[in-house]
Design an enzyme around this catalytic site. Sequence first.
Site, PDB file in Angstrom:
ATOM      1  N   SER A 132      -0.907  -2.602   1.697  1.00 49.96           N
ATOM      2  CA  SER A 132      -2.040  -3.056   1.479  1.00 49.96           C
ATOM      3  C   SER A 132      -2.785  -1.631   1.450  1.00 49.96           C
ATOM      4  CB  SER A 132      -2.604  -3.994   2.538  1.00 49.96           C
ATOM      5  OG  SER A 132      -2.109  -5.144   2.184  1.00 49.96           O
ATOM      6  N   VAL A 133      -2.446  -0.479   1.799  1.00 53.93           N
ATOM      7  CA  VAL A 133      -3.176   0.763   1.507  1.00 53.93           C
ATOM      8  C   VAL A 133      -3.749   0.674   0.032  1.00 53.93           C
ATOM      9  CG1 VAL A 133      -3.036   3.163   0.890  1.00 53.93           C
ATOM     10  CG2 VAL A 133      -2.034   1.947   3.091  1.00 53.93           C
TER      11      VAL A 133
END
Length: 414
Positions: A132-133
Amino acid sequence: MAGPLLDAHSSDPALMGWMEGLPPPPDKRLAWARADHMRFPTHRHAFSHMREFLPTARVSRGQGAVWELPVALRDDLDGVRFATLDDGRDLTWEQALAANFTDGVVVLHRGTIVYERYLGVTRRDTPHIAFSVTKSFVGTIAEMLVAEGRLDPAAPVADLIPELAGSGFADATLRQVMDMTTALDFSEEYTDPASGIGAFSMALGLTPRPPGYSGPGDVYAFLPTIRKNGDHGERFTYRTCNTEVLGWIVARIEGERLDRVLARRIWQPLGMEQDADFLLDGTGMPFAGGGLNPVLRDMARFGEAIRCGGQGGGGQAIATAVVESIRAGGSRAAFAPANYVYLPDCSYRSQWWMMPGNHGAFSARGIHGQAIYVDPAAELVIARFGSHPVAASSGNDPTSLPAYRALAEHLMRG
């Protein structure tokens, strides 16, 4: 396969010998069909080899010059001490690497690499899934389009993506999607295969589908099935489906696939040193909510550009107004009901996590320990890859967040 009692050392993928041999013996082979890439301990190898399990597109760095990062490694950082947030244990920075199942970490101070470590099978030139970066890259591009007047934050999603007119997203605004204040019937419970994120993973093809599966076969067939649950704009709830909608909007406005937008908008202007891999769904569309696989230094370059007001790669790569909008933060009142124990007084803005108690730090966060952490007061950027057994950030926050703060305070003292 080993059990859950393995620690970072005994589960080291280099020691485990996954996929070694010509060919590997049967007990060392990993396969998508068994979801070996998404379960501990085999994921410790897979996170650095994701394009061997799933289809990917290339995020091209182009032919431009690399943004060279100065290197002046320090020998005083491994001994920096801190107390964990859960039980108050006394740990050092070096001990925290194992506690967090770290695969790689780069620390920039004032734009110079002062610390760099790679563990397991991850190396400087290894693309590693950022999970999810990825969202923070997508949110930044969306903010670019807002700053350019090509997207209106108040626009309803149905006006931007007519295919979602019958979904729970229809009357949500772009800003509500960017800040995840949509009200949807979608649960982000990673341990529940029947949750919204479980159904999303089935549609994406991230994990094998059960026999007789008859659900959506791709992300863009899945998103219109999500229903509304409550009133948009009232509270923050973290949901990956928001980023998938945002990525769809970005691609639609730009008129090209997200991997190409990312290459043109960020990878090439910032002078990244390597191409990145982007996981694809069954339609060949990139997994906007968590599919980016960069090398660690390139993730650090992105964090440094955001720290420096969008400057990087020899120029103003990202408009200052974009960074200012992100760093303004979101609504703390909307964030508070989410009850993140280790993130008091925080907020969420444009797919970034704001942490005002940590010198005004902000972060991009991904499951299993992926992170970009930016502390403007300390002139600090930390980029980290991990393969923690626990997916949710709560599994490593108690040993990550105080370590970041202690390192910042150490560097601020000189």
